[in-house]
Design a protein around this motif. Sequence first.
Motif, mmCIF file in Angstrom:
data_model
loop_
_atom_site.group_PDB
_atom_site.id
_atom_site.type_symbol
_atom_site.label_atom_id
_atom_site.label_comp_id
_atom_site.label_asym_id
_atom_site.label_seq_id
_atom_site.Cartn_x
_atom_site.Cartn_y
_atom_site.Cartn_z
ATOM 1 N N VAL C 113 101.886 -11.649 -9.439
ATOM 2 C CA VAL C 113 101.846 -13.078 -9.080
ATOM 3 C C VAL C 113 103.274 -13.612 -8.975
ATOM 4 O O VAL C 113 103.639 -14.303 -8.020
ATOM 5 C CB VAL C 113 101.049 -13.880 -10.132
ATOM 6 C CG1 VAL C 113 101.066 -15.360 -9.808
ATOM 7 C CG2 VAL C 113 99.626 -13.374 -10.213
ATOM 8 N N LEU C 125 98.059 -13.016 -2.909
ATOM 9 C CA LEU C 125 96.794 -12.679 -3.552
ATOM 10 C C LEU C 125 95.655 -13.546 -3.032
ATOM 11 O O LEU C 125 94.492 -13.285 -3.326
ATOM 12 C CB LEU C 125 96.923 -12.821 -5.071
ATOM 13 C CG LEU C 125 97.751 -11.720 -5.744
ATOM 14 C CD1 LEU C 125 97.883 -11.981 -7.228
ATOM 15 C CD2 LEU C 125 97.134 -10.347 -5.518
ATOM 16 N N PRO C 130 89.004 -10.801 -5.326
ATOM 17 C CA PRO C 130 89.094 -10.533 -6.766
ATOM 18 C C PRO C 130 87.894 -9.728 -7.248
ATOM 19 O O PRO C 130 86.770 -10.000 -6.836
ATOM 20 C CB PRO C 130 89.085 -11.933 -7.396
ATOM 21 C CG PRO C 130 89.316 -12.894 -6.278
ATOM 22 C CD PRO C 130 88.866 -12.230 -5.023
ATOM 23 N N ARG C 133 89.251 -8.794 -14.128
ATOM 24 C CA ARG C 133 90.388 -8.631 -15.028
ATOM 25 C C ARG C 133 89.984 -7.615 -16.087
ATOM 26 O O ARG C 133 88.854 -7.655 -16.581
ATOM 27 C CB ARG C 133 90.695 -9.982 -15.688
ATOM 28 C CG ARG C 133 91.942 -9.979 -16.564
ATOM 29 C CD ARG C 133 92.164 -11.348 -17.173
ATOM 30 N NE ARG C 133 91.172 -11.601 -18.230
ATOM 31 C CZ ARG C 133 91.030 -12.794 -18.834
ATOM 32 N NH1 ARG C 133 91.772 -13.824 -18.479
ATOM 33 N NH2 ARG C 133 90.118 -12.955 -19.763
ATOM 34 N N SER C 267 94.490 -6.403 -13.678
ATOM 35 C CA SER C 267 93.178 -6.541 -13.068
ATOM 36 C C SER C 267 93.030 -5.577 -11.900
ATOM 37 O O SER C 267 93.971 -4.872 -11.553
ATOM 38 C CB SER C 267 93.002 -7.972 -12.562
ATOM 39 O OG SER C 267 93.969 -8.240 -11.567
ATOM 40 N N VAL C 269 91.633 -5.578 -7.772
ATOM 41 C CA VAL C 269 91.204 -6.396 -6.640
ATOM 42 C C VAL C 269 90.793 -5.466 -5.497
ATOM 43 O O VAL C 269 91.136 -4.287 -5.492
ATOM 44 C CB VAL C 269 92.328 -7.337 -6.156
ATOM 45 C CG1 VAL C 269 92.678 -8.360 -7.217
ATOM 46 C CG2 VAL C 269 93.558 -6.551 -5.743
ATOM 47 N N LEU C 318 92.351 -16.353 -11.568
ATOM 48 C CA LEU C 318 93.470 -15.910 -10.742
ATOM 49 C C LEU C 318 94.104 -17.100 -10.026
ATOM 50 O O LEU C 318 95.330 -17.220 -9.951
ATOM 51 C CB LEU C 318 92.960 -14.874 -9.732
ATOM 52 C CG LEU C 318 93.989 -14.098 -8.927
ATOM 53 C CD1 LEU C 318 94.921 -13.337 -9.850
ATOM 54 C CD2 LEU C 318 93.312 -13.124 -7.973
ATOM 55 N N GLU C 321 96.179 -19.140 -12.513
ATOM 56 C CA GLU C 321 97.430 -18.480 -12.873
ATOM 57 C C GLU C 321 98.457 -18.627 -11.758
ATOM 58 O O GLU C 321 99.638 -18.868 -12.010
ATOM 59 C CB GLU C 321 97.185 -16.990 -13.157
ATOM 60 C CG GLU C 321 96.525 -16.700 -14.486
ATOM 61 C CD GLU C 321 97.420 -16.965 -15.691
ATOM 62 O OE1 GLU C 321 97.369 -18.104 -16.192
ATOM 63 O OE2 GLU C 321 98.144 -16.058 -16.137
ATOM 64 N N GLN C 322 97.986 -18.492 -10.506
ATOM 65 C CA GLN C 322 98.920 -18.601 -9.384
ATOM 66 C C GLN C 322 99.595 -19.968 -9.362
ATOM 67 O O GLN C 322 100.795 -20.063 -9.160
ATOM 68 C CB GLN C 322 98.186 -18.348 -8.057
ATOM 69 C CG GLN C 322 97.953 -16.871 -7.808
ATOM 70 C CD GLN C 322 97.055 -16.655 -6.615
ATOM 71 O OE1 GLN C 322 95.845 -16.788 -6.704
ATOM 72 N NE2 GLN C 322 97.638 -16.327 -5.493
#
Lengths: 158, 499, 336
Positions: C113, C125, C130, C133, C267, C269, C318, C321-322
């Motif tokens: 990230v 991403l 996804p 995780r 994680s 993807v 996700l 977090e980004q």
Amino acid sequence: MNDKRRRRLDVSGLIIALGLLVIAILLRRDAGHMPPPPAYARIGPEAATNVVALGLVVLGLATAYTAWRGAGVEPERADWGPVALITLAFVAVIAIIGLGGGFILASAVLFALTSRAFNRRALLVDFGVGLALGLGAYLVFAKLLTLTLPSGPLEHLF
Amino acid sequence: MEAFPSLLHGLSVAIQPMNLVFAIIGVFLGTAVGVLPGIGPALTVALLLPVTYKLDPGGSLIMFAGIYYGGMYGGSTTAILINTPGESASLATAIEGNKMAKAGRGGPALATSAIGSFVAGTIATLGIAFLAPWLVEVAINFGPADYFALMVLAFVTVSATFGASPLRGLTSLFIGLALGLVGIDELSGQARLHYGVPDLLDGIEVTTLAVGLFAVGEALYVASRHKGAPEKLEPVRGSLWMTREDWKRSWKPWLRGTAYGFPIGALPAGGAEIPTFLSYATEKRLAKHPEEFGHGAIEGVAGPEAANNASAAGTLVPLLTLGLPTSATAAMMLAGFQQYNLNPGPLLFAERPELVWGLIASLFIANTMLLVLNLPLVGLWVKLLAIPQHWLYAGILVFATMGTIAAKPSVVELSMLLVFGLMGFLMRRYDYPVAPVVIGLILGPMAEQQLRRALAISLGDPIALVESPLAAGLLGLSFLALIAPFVLKGLDRFKADED
Amino acid sequence: MVGTGGAARTRIKRRSLVVLAAAASMAFAGSLGLAGSASAQIAELKIMAPAAPGGGWDQTARAIQSALTTSGIVKGAQVTNVPGAGGIVGLAQFVNSGKGDGSLIMVNGLVMVGAILTNKSPVTLEQVTPIARLTAENQAIVVPANSPIKNAQDLVAALKADPAKVTWAGGSAGGTDHILVGLLAKAVGVDPTKINYIPFSGGGEALAAILGSKVTAGVSGYGEFEGQIKAGKLRLIGIAAPARVAYIDGPTLKEQGVDLELINWRSVVAPPGLTKEQTANLVSIIDKMAKSPAWQETLKAKGWDDAYLSGDAFGSFLKNEQVRIADVLKSIGLTQ
């Protein structure tokens, strides 16, 4: 160095000097794009670039000076054919691997063309030897020792 | 001093017949992968680690050590025979070793490399046993300023690899330094000179540069001169083995190389390259026949090879005493430990002595097996040079490509290999030395990072660079090394006047 | 329910379809039987590790591979390494040439990230699918044992007094450790551009600098410090976990009044352009893998925390977090 023949202008030396100066300019331009140094380091990512650029300028000028004085040693005559052929072989390898042709085929082409560049005239035989070498290497390193090598149609047979 | 009995106990475990077999298999596999140009010992271990998973802890450690030593020796073999350092630490080996091989002395070069590695490995193993606790205290107190001073010393001594013309040598070095700038700057996270190519963000791979400049460049150069005067290689001229003279010229470099390699390898950021450069420079200075350097001087193989091997043992000092993995190789060793749910740390020596001594003993056994396996093979290796030239170089290029692409599967990497190959060809043609380019690429970023770390810690105060006595001492030494040639020249003239 | 398949259907296959059907919504469950024969049967799963052999992502990829094959969830699995630039070289290849490939997954994590932002990656991403995780590592702040700083309050006080004088050793610029220091500065009201963060290349080198008292404090995964803390050479100031962790003898930063949570997660993807069935199939494969005894053993052996979170829940994690990482990287001045 008192040999009269070497006293003339050393053209390759001048080209090398020019090349060094061009690299220096590229470095200098890149350093110009860098943000100011982080808070406490005093010198940031641009400093080393500038130092190397400065060094290259000095070396470029020194090279130009010696070339001007004609101190360069004339390299012996080169055969450009084989050089071009090996370069072509590498370009072919890059293309084959890039297009998914696989390691074995690329090896065979590289082997055959390089061998041809060394003045051998048995292109098909060498292609066969290259295939065998590539196949052997693939089986030992990729299959037995689990290295990852680019695979293509030939590799999928195994 | 209970180190000695513990070591003996470790040895008695490691020497069981089954373990010896594992050691041999490990050495063999390691050499097989390690001879691929571009694949160094750490990567060899990483690639072959799964092979060891199936064994019991003891056998696995021993095979692991075997793979590691095999990988290292494999790199030296290619450096000597086909002028292709498979990793940065065998760069110095290539300079003299290949010249020896071309003169039909590949046998002694390989032998001095194997025996020197064995001698260095043995001494360094004893060093771990007896000096580790003391050495690690010194190592921990080595700060960025001290490292920077060490790099300066390395830079000064690098001139030993320049050949005849300082201008040409410096030009090569600066091209290497410029290449070292490419990629993400570690301290600021800024990308330099990448021109939008994501593969360049990680910087230029030392192995790709070395394989390109040496192997591909050499092939192109030989091909370009082939028609005029086909080069005749004689695989063996004189004795295949080391002569009395060779022994006499090798043993001191082995010891000096070990003396550089072990302590510098024990430094958390010391690495294997700097001791090999320092050793090469020292041997050149001290040699009875300095004029042989550049034309195949056995001292120039013996010293750096011993230094390389000793530094590998040195990295075990912080790993075993503090649990610090300080090199790619040590990190792989850590992975080896973790197979048994063990995390090396300051308590490892106290809590699991049998394992630590087992590992040290394994290294020793693997080192011995390397000698046992490879000395008889020297004759076979040298035969490689008897392959017809067109097939030899074609094969070299195939394996160079394979090593590069196995280490980093990318078309960009292959393109760089070609570009560096052409560069190596032109440099050979116009009489520029290629080794300083690789040295610049290795040392440049290291020196820059340590300098900037030192300045960041001192908030930009340059006095910090000479504050520590170690740093000041090393810088003083560099200064002496820099002016020594001039002073000595002056003295000679002075003496000449007196006469 | 999907009895139309050929005789070649294995028991494992059947089970995978049952789970899949349960996970999928009723709306397309009916069509599953048809889609199943095309996508659910994965002869060989390709796992990309966007890093060189030996690193964390590579180890994760190989652990997934061995858990999948030893538990018989897929017939075969192959790991490929595409190293480079914090994973973005691999990511670019994954997104561009993997589009629509339902038998391909990639390992990634928090570091990617950050790397996407600092390296201005053209591929992000946002484009991947996804899946789940898997693991997490607790981030810890330590000081040398002889440091006058005893707890988080002391550290914050020193930071507030003069942020320049608090030097931090950690991993690469813009990486997890750097992000943690940036988040900490923000949380306690110190200008994040003023932090004196010194990146080191290997874990060992940073650790040596902390042990040698060359820096004020160090940041890394707890595992890297564990041995030194137990031996009394380093003092644990706090971990960035939401709550205390059983095996860590020390407080969280949160309970010491520093509002900060950050875990270093990893994680898997999948490529863009997958059908719903393909996605559900991969989710179910990874779901079974995560619950398999083989995987649980690996977690224990490697000292990784189980942080399993799959499907949509992982997708929104996700996204969050980004946003958060983009914000902190901007505030420490690494990105514009």
